[in-house]
Scaffold this active site. Sequence first.
Site, short mmCIF file in Angstrom:
data_model
loop_
_atom_site.label_atom_id
_atom_site.label_comp_id
_atom_site.label_asym_id
_atom_site.label_seq_id
_atom_site.Cartn_x
_atom_site.Cartn_y
_atom_site.Cartn_z
N HIS A 81 44.05 11.03 -39.42
CA HIS A 81 43.56 12.42 -39.30
C HIS A 81 44.65 13.34 -38.75
CE1 HIS A 81 39.48 10.62 -39.68
NE2 HIS A 81 40.01 9.68 -38.94
N SER B 216 66.27 32.03 -45.36
CA SER B 216 65.39 33.17 -45.59
C SER B 216 66.24 34.41 -45.80
CB SER B 216 64.47 33.36 -44.39
OG SER B 216 64.03 34.70 -44.31
N LYS C 207 66.12 30.88 -40.17
CA LYS C 207 65.29 29.95 -40.92
C LYS C 207 66.08 28.88 -41.67
CE LYS C 207 61.44 29.88 -41.38
NZ LYS C 207 60.50 30.65 -42.22
N GLU D 64 58.80 21.30 -50.67
CA GLU D 64 57.64 22.11 -51.05
C GLU D 64 57.46 22.17 -52.56
OE1 GLU D 64 57.30 25.78 -48.16
OE2 GLU D 64 59.39 25.22 -48.37
#
Length: 466
Positions: free
Chosen positions: A156, A277, A283, A290
Site C-alpha cells: 500500500h 524545466s 528541476k 514518465e
Amino acid sequence: MAKLWGGRFEKETDPLVDRFQASLPFDRRLFRHDIRGSQAHARMLARVGLLTEEEAAAIVEGLAAVEEDIAAGRADLRLEDEDIHTNIERLLYAKVGPLAGKLHTGRSRNDQVATAMRLYLKDEMAAVAGLLRALIGTLLDLAEEHADTLMPGYTHLQRAQPVTLGHHLLAYASMFRRDLDRLADCYRRTDVLPLGSGALAGTALPLDREFVARELGFGAVSTNSLDAVTDRDFCVEFVAAAALIMVHLSRLAEEIVLWSTAEFGFVELDDAFATGSSMMPQKKNPDVAELIRAKTGRVCGDLQALLTVLKGLPLAYNKDLQEDKEALFDALDTVKACLAVCRPMLATMKVRTARLSAAAADPWLLATDLADYLVRKGLPFREAHRVVGELVRFCLEQGRNPAGLPLEEYRRFSPLFDGDVYRVWDARACVAARRLTGGPAPERVRAEIVRLRAELGEFTLAKSPR
Ligand code: ARG
C-alpha cells in the site's frame, strides 16, 4: 499503372478511394520480408516446373534490385498501388518485363501478406527478445551489486518489512524473464508458413510448400487454407505480450519517478537520462520514466484495437485485416523504444544507499519479527499480533523507540518478553533469516542471480518445442 485486378473494371478508382485504402505509408516497412517471400516462391516455382531456372533466377535478381532501390530511397513507390506488395510487383516489371507477371503464379496477396507479416514479426521478436535480455542482464548486475543494500519493502506504499534493493530489482527481472517466455511461446505459433493457401482455397498448381518453408526458415506449414489467410492470432499474442512488457516497465518506471523525488531520494538519475524545466532552474525531471509509464497506454490500446478488428470477421480474408498493421507496428516500435531507453537509464542512475539504509532503519519494519518472537515463545500468532499492536500504539503515543524500551516496559505487554528481545531490532539479521526459496536473504538473491544468468545464457526464441 492499371490495377492488378483492373481487367473486369470499366472505370478508374476514385482518388479518394486510392488514398483511403492505401496501406503503403505503413506497410512499406515490410518490403524486405515481402521480397524474401517472393524470392522463395520463385525458386519453388522453378523447382516444380512452373518457371524455368533462368526465369526464376531473373525474378530473384530483379527482386534483389528492387530491394536495393527501395532501401536506397530511389524506388518510385505509388500510393495508388495500394500496398507495398503491389508496388514491388510493378517495380519488378520495370526490371524484368512481362516475366514479372509469372511471379504471382499460385499465390494471392492474402497468403503473401500473411507470410510477410510472419517473417517480419519473427525478426522483430528476436530484436525485442534481445532488448529484454539486455534489460534483465542490467537488472541482475544491479541486483548483485545491491544484494546487501537494505531498504524498506512496501505494501500500500506504506513501509512494511525490510528487504534489499537487490531483491526488489530481482522482482522485475522475474517479470521480464516471464515476458521472454511469452515471446518464445508466441514465436512458436508465428513460425508457421501460410504461403500456398492462395486467396482462401489453396491452389491446384503443384506447389511445394515444404520447400518454401525450408527456404524461409519456417518451422511448419499451415494446415487450413481458410484459417491461414485470416489468422492474426500471432499478432494478438505478440501485442498482448508487448502490452504486458509495457505494464511491467511502467511499474518499474513509476518506482523510478517516486524514488527520484526529494521525499524518497533513493536514486538520482544520470543527467543524460533526465531533463530540466524551462522555468524552474533547480528541476531535474524523470521524463524518460514518465514517458515509459505513459506509452504503456498506447500498447494496451493497440491490443484492444487489434482484438476489435478481428471480432466478428467472417471467413476468410476481409480488408479489415489490413488494419492489423498499424496496431502491431505501433506496439513493436513502442516496446522496443521503451526497452532500449530503460536499460541505460537504470544502468547509469546513482543509488543513494545512505537514504535507503536510513529508511530501512525504521524499527517498525520489524514489528512482524517482534510478533514472531512471541510466537517462538509459544503465543498464538493472532495474540502476538495484538500484543505488538498495543506496544506500537504505546510507543507512537509516547514518542518512544521500541528498541530502547526497558524490559519491564516490554513485560507490561506480555510476560513472555525476555532479555533476548533486543536481538529482534536488527534489520540485517531479519533479512538474512528469510532464506526460503524466493526470500530476500542475500545468499538467496545471489543464488537466484546465478540461476537467472544461466537461464538467459541458454535462452533462444526458436528452441521451444512445437
Ligand atoms: N494490403 C493488404 C493487407 O494488408 C494486402 C492483402 C490485400 N488482399 C486483398 N484481397 N485485397 O491486408
